[in-house]
Design a protein around this motif. Sequence first.
Motif, mmCIF file in Angstrom:
data_model
loop_
_atom_site.group_PDB
_atom_site.id
_atom_site.type_symbol
_atom_site.label_atom_id
_atom_site.label_comp_id
_atom_site.label_asym_id
_atom_site.label_seq_id
_atom_site.Cartn_x
_atom_site.Cartn_y
_atom_site.Cartn_z
ATOM 1 N N THR A 402 -2.559 -9.486 -8.919
ATOM 2 C CA THR A 402 -3.667 -9.143 -8.023
ATOM 3 C C THR A 402 -4.668 -10.289 -7.894
ATOM 4 O OG1 THR A 402 -4.921 -8.175 -9.863
ATOM 5 C CG2 THR A 402 -3.476 -6.700 -8.616
ATOM 6 N N TRP A 428 0.222 4.659 -2.440
ATOM 7 C CA TRP A 428 -0.119 3.377 -1.815
ATOM 8 C C TRP A 428 -1.023 3.631 -0.614
ATOM 9 C CZ3 TRP A 428 1.693 -1.198 -3.922
ATOM 10 C CH2 TRP A 428 2.744 -1.099 -4.841
ATOM 11 N N ARG A 429 -2.025 2.794 -0.464
ATOM 12 C CA ARG A 429 -2.918 2.877 0.691
ATOM 13 C C ARG A 429 -3.086 1.488 1.292
ATOM 14 N NH1 ARG A 429 -5.114 6.701 -2.861
ATOM 15 N NH2 ARG A 429 -5.503 8.765 -1.905
ATOM 16 N N ASN A 431 -5.536 -0.421 3.891
ATOM 17 C CA ASN A 431 -6.826 -0.308 4.580
ATOM 18 C C ASN A 431 -7.365 1.117 4.503
ATOM 19 O OD1 ASN A 431 -6.508 -3.040 5.369
ATOM 20 N ND2 ASN A 431 -5.327 -2.402 7.169
ATOM 21 N N GLN A 457 -6.177 -4.803 3.131
ATOM 22 C CA GLN A 457 -6.375 -4.415 1.738
ATOM 23 C C GLN A 457 -5.328 -3.380 1.364
ATOM 24 O OE1 GLN A 457 -9.495 -1.641 0.058
ATOM 25 N NE2 GLN A 457 -10.315 -3.572 -0.743
ATOM 26 N N THR A 459 -3.849 -0.938 -1.837
ATOM 27 C CA THR A 459 -4.120 -0.386 -3.161
ATOM 28 C C THR A 459 -2.953 0.478 -3.611
ATOM 29 O OG1 THR A 459 -5.208 1.639 -2.354
ATOM 30 C CG2 THR A 459 -6.603 -0.312 -2.720
ATOM 31 N N THR A 461 -2.447 3.620 -6.605
ATOM 32 C CA THR A 461 -3.110 4.476 -7.585
ATOM 33 C C THR A 461 -2.062 5.290 -8.323
ATOM 34 O OG1 THR A 461 -5.100 4.655 -6.219
ATOM 35 C CG2 THR A 461 -4.794 6.317 -7.934
ATOM 36 N N THR A 474 -6.300 2.335 -10.415
ATOM 37 C CA THR A 474 -6.027 1.766 -9.098
ATOM 38 C C THR A 474 -5.995 0.246 -9.176
ATOM 39 O OG1 THR A 474 -7.047 3.630 -7.932
ATOM 40 C CG2 THR A 474 -6.839 1.562 -6.715
ATOM 41 N N THR A 476 -5.677 -3.337 -6.664
ATOM 42 C CA THR A 476 -6.010 -3.751 -5.300
ATOM 43 C C THR A 476 -5.497 -5.161 -5.032
ATOM 44 O OG1 THR A 476 -8.025 -2.400 -5.339
ATOM 45 C CG2 THR A 476 -7.880 -4.108 -3.645
ATOM 46 N N TRP A 477 -4.894 -5.332 -3.853
ATOM 47 C CA TRP A 477 -4.422 -6.643 -3.415
ATOM 48 C C TRP A 477 -5.001 -6.972 -2.038
ATOM 49 C CZ3 TRP A 477 -1.356 -2.846 -5.402
ATOM 50 C CH2 TRP A 477 -0.614 -3.128 -6.552
ATOM 51 N N THR A 478 -5.194 -8.240 -1.791
ATOM 52 C CA THR A 478 -5.420 -8.724 -0.436
ATOM 53 C C THR A 478 -4.075 -9.134 0.143
ATOM 54 O OG1 THR A 478 -7.656 -9.512 -0.896
ATOM 55 C CG2 THR A 478 -6.516 -10.501 0.978
#
Length: 634
Positions: A402, A428-429, A431, A457, A459, A461, A474, A476-478
């Motif tokens: 990440t 997975w989400r 944006n 973005q 994510t 969880t 959670t 988070t990645w760009t």
Amino acid sequence: MLTGAIPSVAAEEVGSATVVPLQVTGDPEDRLNLIILGDGYTAEEMQQFRDDVDKHLNVQWSIEPFRSYRDYFNVYMIEIVSGESGISCDPDDGNVRRDTPLKLQYASTCPAGANARGVTFGTGGQAALEQYVSMIPGVTAQNRQTLTLANTSTYGGIGGRNATTTGQAPQGPLVSPHELGHSLGNLQDEYPYSARNVPGAPYTGGEPSSIHHTLLTEQQMLDQQRKWFRWLGEESLAGGVIGRYESGQTRASGIWRPSEHSIMRWIGYHFDQIGRERMIEKISGRRDDVEMTVESTPTDQPVSPGDVLWVETMHPLYHELTVTWEVNGQVVAGTNNSRNFDLDAHGVQIGDVVKVTVSDDTEDVRDPAVANGGALTQTREWTIVEEPPAPSEVKFTSSTATTHPVGGQDVVYVETTHPRDRVLDVTWRLNGNVLPNPHNSRNLDLGALNLPARSHQLTATVSDPEVPSAPTQTLTWTVDNVAPEVTYELSDPVSVVPGTRVRPPHYVFREWFEMGLEATDDHDGYVVIEFQLDGDGWFNYHGWPDAPEGTPYRFTPAGTVIKEIAYGNLGSGGLTKAPFEQFYDGFEPGYGRHEIQYRAIDAAGNISAPKTFTVTVTDTNGATPLPPGAIVPE
């Protein structure tokens, strides 16, 4: 740009060191560990070392199979403070003895020769390296590869498990993947010489043991099913066609190789199929272990009918490994490549035997012995007994890093803890919007989403479906889904025909021309630029050898000689040649029309769409002089 850990005051003492983990995808015992050290960098020059490491790594990650198998490596940077800047006996930097922690040198006695290129460890240097590397727990001689960068812009390096190269030389970042071809892949040089610009003696031995050298004809390879017979006639990944090309193993004749040029012959090109296949085997098999890493429900502990079996696989960047489940020898259909197998849901009973096979079905491996061997295929097996389940915490245990953006074509992964009797949910989400991922929820193929060309973005969880009140975690990645941009600048042409929608721009030059390429990107990190001459294999744009950064690349009909190597050859045989090859019968100078394509690869792995321009180089019969060092075609 790498910033790493800012050394403390104590770490600025000469000889002191700071270990900076750059990429850790698993326990060192289960990975290949690439350890990059610096020698001859003072405390004030440590950011230069970080920048050099960033460039070297991004060049390596642009070359297959390092590009696809990047996450099979742990990468550590060791910042070592030197009391002096530079290394010993550098022919382009004073050619004097310097006292540096790892004792890197171009010669054991100064001055070194003008064309010296072997950067070796002086007395005590190897012992010092071992001491610094021992700072990383779990790293052994078997599972590691070290690369030491010398603080110089002079070309040079050596291979082996403790390889060296130079930090700021234009070709420096290309030496390390070539040397990894030796030390990791057991590949041999394909040079036609031992001493530069001196043709090697004819090969007179028997059939070479090397997988990419032979005495056999193409028909003999096919008839005997030996060497690279499976790849004959294929377009080479390094340019040209896989076939049979004379010279290699430092011999100018009497021995043949698969491709006209590959990274094992001239750095700048990629591995051909034969080299890539071997490198995949060695990367996945962790060098000589010949065993792909697979974690699983323990096979030496009891499992019961209410359990959920699990495996954790390795994660190539652009494809998923294949997972197949069997019960009592029968393949279970519809498991959809899942890493989890619910025994109760599949009616498994006490006494049944469950087997899982994990395989890498990459098209880049054609040898069945390799594809079905331990480096690319692993199995696990359990016999079901009665045993009560035990509680488990809810958390991620590993994931795609990440710390830097991921590319828009990546397969992002997570691994979680494994309760005995259920599978934790991973949501997975993108944006903020939930992404459906019903089968193997631990992997998410971004390439299949056809994302818009911008940053996003992502994510993941993890939660427990049986205990909604349990804590969640959670990550988070760009997501960088914007390709880099490349622009070119040419020396002054005689004439220009502007491009149209269907035709690239065309330039006319007398005898020779120069090309500068520059890349920009919307995220930090070194951007790799490549170009292709007449469709003959992508070549790393490193500027001009032994010249300051930003010096354009020069094209001439037969190449320009720098330290006994011909660069920028427009004629037959490829961009880089041994000068003596330009006087062989059959060499054709590169006058006439040429097509040049160019592209860039950013730190997230995004590759820009190739762009094109064409040139015509005219023969003036000497009226326009060639630049200094250029070979005059006969």
